[in-house]
Design an enzyme around this catalytic site. Structure first.
Site, PDB file in Angstrom:
ATOM      1  N   CYS A  55       0.844  -1.081   0.108  1.00 11.82           N
ATOM      2  CA  CYS A  55       0.135   0.119  -0.003  1.00 11.82           C
ATOM      3  C   CYS A  55       1.045   1.112  -0.053  1.00 11.82           C
ATOM      4  O   CYS A  55       1.906   1.139   0.720  1.00 11.82           O
ATOM      5  CB  CYS A  55      -0.829  -0.069   1.315  1.00 11.82           C
ATOM      6  SG  CYS A  55      -1.604   1.609   1.521  1.00 11.82           S
ATOM      7  N   CYS A  58       0.444   3.296   3.433  1.00 12.59           N
ATOM      8  CA  CYS A  58       0.788   2.769   4.749  1.00 12.59           C
ATOM      9  C   CYS A  58       2.007   3.350   5.501  1.00 12.59           C
ATOM     10  O   CYS A  58       2.743   3.534   4.587  1.00 12.59           O
ATOM     11  CB  CYS A  58       0.868   1.176   4.817  1.00 12.59           C
ATOM     12  SG  CYS A  58      -0.510   0.319   5.086  1.00 12.59           S
ATOM     13  N   ASP A  81       1.212  13.593  -5.235  1.00 15.77           N
ATOM     14  CA  ASP A  81       2.336  13.375  -6.193  1.00 15.77           C
ATOM     15  C   ASP A  81       1.823  13.634  -7.708  1.00 15.77           C
ATOM     16  O   ASP A  81       2.872  13.647  -8.494  1.00 15.77           O
ATOM     17  CB  ASP A  81       2.941  11.999  -5.938  1.00 15.77           C
ATOM     18  CG  ASP A  81       3.305  11.764  -4.483  1.00 15.77           C
ATOM     19  OD1 ASP A  81       3.994  12.537  -4.054  1.00 15.77           O
ATOM     20  OD2 ASP A  81       3.255  10.867  -3.802  1.00 15.77           O
ATOM     21  N   HIS A 117      -4.227   0.240   7.791  1.00 23.18           N
ATOM     22  CA  HIS A 117      -4.628   0.326   6.541  1.00 23.18           C
ATOM     23  C   HIS A 117      -6.196  -0.261   6.468  1.00 23.18           C
ATOM     24  O   HIS A 117      -7.064  -0.087   5.381  1.00 23.18           O
ATOM     25  CB  HIS A 117      -4.099  -1.145   5.875  1.00 23.18           C
ATOM     26  CG  HIS A 117      -4.296  -1.294   4.576  1.00 23.18           C
ATOM     27  ND1 HIS A 117      -3.795  -0.554   3.505  1.00 23.18           N
ATOM     28  CD2 HIS A 117      -4.950  -2.251   3.720  1.00 23.18           C
ATOM     29  CE1 HIS A 117      -4.037  -0.868   2.082  1.00 23.18           C
ATOM     30  NE2 HIS A 117      -5.101  -1.884   2.389  1.00 23.18           N
ATOM     31  N   ASN A 155     -13.177   9.748  -1.866  1.00 24.60           N
ATOM     32  CA  ASN A 155     -13.748   8.588  -2.695  1.00 24.60           C
ATOM     33  C   ASN A 155     -13.451   7.455  -1.783  1.00 24.60           C
ATOM     34  O   ASN A 155     -12.517   6.942  -1.556  1.00 24.60           O
ATOM     35  CB  ASN A 155     -12.910   8.583  -3.996  1.00 24.60           C
ATOM     36  CG  ASN A 155     -13.098  10.062  -4.677  1.00 24.60           C
ATOM     37  OD1 ASN A 155     -14.174  10.396  -4.748  1.00 24.60           O
ATOM     38  ND2 ASN A 155     -12.028  10.356  -5.386  1.00 24.60           N
ATOM     39  N   SER A 163      -8.511   4.806  -5.493  1.00 25.02           N
ATOM     40  CA  SER A 163      -7.264   4.105  -6.004  1.00 25.02           C
ATOM     41  C   SER A 163      -6.721   2.606  -4.711  1.00 25.02           C
ATOM     42  O   SER A 163      -5.977   2.263  -5.161  1.00 25.02           O
ATOM     43  CB  SER A 163      -6.194   4.907  -5.914  1.00 25.02           C
ATOM     44  OG  SER A 163      -5.759   5.756  -4.822  1.00 25.02           O
ATOM     45  N   HIS A 166      -6.833   1.820   1.701  1.00 21.33           N
ATOM     46  CA  HIS A 166      -6.270   2.577   2.893  1.00 21.33           C
ATOM     47  C   HIS A 166      -7.193   3.824   3.282  1.00 21.33           C
ATOM     48  O   HIS A 166      -7.549   4.605   2.399  1.00 21.33           O
ATOM     49  CB  HIS A 166      -4.808   2.698   2.688  1.00 21.33           C
ATOM     50  CG  HIS A 166      -4.159   3.378   4.054  1.00 21.33           C
ATOM     51  ND1 HIS A 166      -3.364   2.577   4.710  1.00 21.33           N
ATOM     52  CD2 HIS A 166      -4.328   4.402   5.052  1.00 21.33           C
ATOM     53  CE1 HIS A 166      -3.037   3.091   6.014  1.00 21.33           C
ATOM     54  NE2 HIS A 166      -3.597   4.334   5.743  1.00 21.33           N
ATOM     55  N   HIS A 168      -8.423   7.223   3.600  1.00 26.32           N
ATOM     56  CA  HIS A 168      -7.762   8.320   3.110  1.00 26.32           C
ATOM     57  C   HIS A 168      -8.684   9.451   2.498  1.00 26.32           C
ATOM     58  O   HIS A 168      -9.729   8.591   1.812  1.00 26.32           O
ATOM     59  CB  HIS A 168      -6.739   8.161   2.270  1.00 26.32           C
ATOM     60  CG  HIS A 168      -6.958   7.550   0.884  1.00 26.32           C
ATOM     61  ND1 HIS A 168      -7.236   6.554   0.508  1.00 26.32           N
ATOM     62  CD2 HIS A 168      -6.940   8.364  -0.146  1.00 26.32           C
ATOM     63  CE1 HIS A 168      -7.573   6.219  -0.664  1.00 26.32           C
ATOM     64  NE2 HIS A 168      -7.435   7.371  -1.246  1.00 26.32           N
ATOM     65  N   GLN A 170      -9.121  13.377   0.231  1.00 27.82           N
ATOM     66  CA  GLN A 170      -8.170  14.355  -0.498  1.00 27.82           C
ATOM     67  C   GLN A 170      -8.651  15.780  -0.042  1.00 27.82           C
ATOM     68  O   GLN A 170      -9.749  15.947   0.182  1.00 27.82           O
ATOM     69  CB  GLN A 170      -8.319  14.359  -2.140  1.00 27.82           C
ATOM     70  CG  GLN A 170      -7.845  12.818  -2.410  1.00 27.82           C
ATOM     71  CD  GLN A 170      -7.830  12.761  -3.945  1.00 27.82           C
ATOM     72  OE1 GLN A 170      -7.247  13.666  -4.357  1.00 27.82           O
ATOM     73  NE2 GLN A 170      -8.311  11.784  -4.520  1.00 27.82           N
ATOM     74  N   HIS A 299     -21.845  16.618   1.736  1.00 24.39           N
ATOM     75  CA  HIS A 299     -22.736  15.691   0.822  1.00 24.39           C
ATOM     76  C   HIS A 299     -22.202  14.346   0.876  1.00 24.39           C
ATOM     77  O   HIS A 299     -20.973  14.058   0.714  1.00 24.39           O
ATOM     78  CB  HIS A 299     -22.728  16.134  -0.567  1.00 24.39           C
ATOM     79  CG  HIS A 299     -23.474  17.384  -0.918  1.00 24.39           C
ATOM     80  ND1 HIS A 299     -24.522  17.580  -0.912  1.00 24.39           N
ATOM     81  CD2 HIS A 299     -22.759  18.909  -1.092  1.00 24.39           C
ATOM     82  CE1 HIS A 299     -24.884  18.989  -1.214  1.00 24.39           C
ATOM     83  NE2 HIS A 299     -23.869  19.707  -1.196  1.00 24.39           N
ATOM     84  N   LYS A 311     -26.025   2.665  -9.893  1.00 22.03           N
ATOM     85  CA  LYS A 311     -26.788   3.689 -10.614  1.00 22.03           C
ATOM     86  C   LYS A 311     -25.567   4.265 -11.760  1.00 22.03           C
ATOM     87  O   LYS A 311     -24.621   4.844 -10.978  1.00 22.03           O
ATOM     88  CB  LYS A 311     -27.242   4.927  -9.517  1.00 22.03           C
ATOM     89  CG  LYS A 311     -27.647   6.178 -10.303  1.00 22.03           C
ATOM     90  CD  LYS A 311     -29.044   5.848 -10.865  1.00 22.03           C
ATOM     91  CE  LYS A 311     -29.632   7.203 -11.813  1.00 22.03           C
ATOM     92  NZ  LYS A 311     -30.524   6.861 -12.524  1.00 22.03           N
TER      93      LYS A 311
END
Ligand code: H2U
Ligand code: ZN
Length: 358
Positions: A55, A58, A81, A117, A155, A163, A166, A168, A170, A299, A311
């Site tokens: 990961c 981690c 990155d 994780h 997300n 992606s 773990h 996280h 943004q 939201h 959906k």
């Protein structure tokens, strides 16, 4: 438009209005029994690895660009990155007939919620979730001193493009007001000028105790909005006027941590799988004003309609307007039961893996 008793006919196709974005959507609730031969979502299982050597989030691991993560013990923030916005973007402006463009300065950060994780927010206790609220707040204050729009989001799950499992989120911060921010700013400003009230506080008062309320306490309301477009979409609204995350009191942060873990446990229980979603905060632009018209809110946009059917916002949704297949009231009934019955004992109280020392 209130909830229906089981067995009653579904309401006829109708349109509902979203006063925040000033857009309409189509509700056609009798379509869920149509045959589905399309893509079946796989049902991901809960990640059971406390530490995953492969990961890139981690502690101690190497990221895609070769940087090494520190042995962090609570939260960890780094500049993305592969950032979509950069602080050193040179100035540019183009106006040529109908062609218009402008440069945009900003930055993107990745925020790790835990060294573990496997510790999704839904498995956190209130103390661990409170750390995320404080992280959102500190990061917003810091980025808001340089950029006008601070977009905190997460997300979760491959179905929403995450992606990595773990835990996280943004933060993207930039100078311009993006589309959603500009719409919400305009609608909230108009409502405040006309009534002297915050649009979402008037909405929260109207929804409290009603058929779309999922959860709530003295500080927060959790509701499936009347105008929800995604099947199990929710909105979190503080009960008093609050413009930005850093304005939240300690008590409001603690109760937010509890509302968040309950909601996410309920989501996970709904289809017995880690529930995918995109979530994010809409806080007032950091423009040096008090922004009394703007009410902070979060939201949650989860894509699943059933355990293995998502959906898709395609066809009519892309070309005309959003459409939903179950009413907001039906979704609220199901989600409310899941939230009420979800057990807090599912929480993992250790921030370290089972095989790690103290
Ligand atoms: P998701 O929230 O969609 O999972 O995205 C994680 C972000 O992490 C993504 O924007 C960044 C990607 O650019 N990332 C890094 O900054 N470093 C890495 O080593 C891999 C991923
Ligand atoms: Zn990890």
């Amino acid at each position: 438009m209130n909830g229906r008793a089981a067995g009653q006919p579904q309401p006829q196709p109708h349109r509902r209005y979203n006063p925040l974005t000033e857009e309409w959507l189509l509700v056609s609730a009798d379509r869920t029994s149509r045959p589905w031969l399309g893509r079946k979502e796989s049902t991901p299982s809960i990640d059971s690895l406390a530490y995953d050597p492969s990961c890139y989030l981690c502690p101690g691991n190497i990221r895609a660009n070769g940087a090494t993560n520190p042995q962090y013990e609570s939260t960890f923030v780094f500049t993305n990155d592969f950032a979509a916005l950069r602080p050193d973007s040179p100035h540019m402006s183009l106006q040529d007939g109908l062609l218009k463009a402008e440069s945009e300065r900003g930055t993107c950060r990745v925020i790790c919620f835990s060294p573990r994780h496997d510790l999704s927010i839904s498995r956190m206790n209130a103390t661990q979730a409170r750390r995320i609220v404080d992280l959102w707040s500190d990061q917003s204050a810091e980025l808001g001193s340089e950029f006008r729009w601070v977009q905190v989001f997460e997300n979760r799950g491959a179905a929403m493009g995450a992606s990595n499992p773990h835990p996280h989120g943004q933060i993207w911060a930039g100078e311009a007001l993006p589309r959603e921010a500009a719409r919400e700013d305009a609608s909230q400003r108009r409502h405040y000028a006309a009534t002297g009230h915050q649009l979402l506080l008037d909405y929260a008062a109207q929804e409290s105790g009603g058929p779309r309320e999922i959860d709530g306490d003295d500080d927060w309301l959790v509701v499936v909005p009347f105008w929800a477009a995604w099947p199990f979409e929710t909105l979190l609204i503080p009960r008093r006027p609050v413009a930005r995350i850093p304005d939240l009191t300690g008590v409001e942060r603690d109760s937010l941590a509890r509302r968040l873990t309950s909601l996410l446990r309920g989501y996970d229980d709904l289809f017995s799988q880690p529930f995918p979603y995109s979530m994010g905060w809409h806080q007032a632009p950091f423009d040096g004003t008090d922004s009394p018209h703007w009410q902070l809110h979060a939201h949650f946009y989860p894509p699943l309609l059933r355990a293995t059917v998502r959906k898709f916002m395609v066809g009519y949704e892309l070309l005309s307007e959003p459409q939903r297949d179950i009413t907001a009231e039906d979704a609220a009934d199901r989600l409310r039961s899941a939230v009420k019955s979800a057990s807090p004992s599912a929480a993992i109280s250790s921030d370290r893996g089972p095989n790690e020392g103290a």
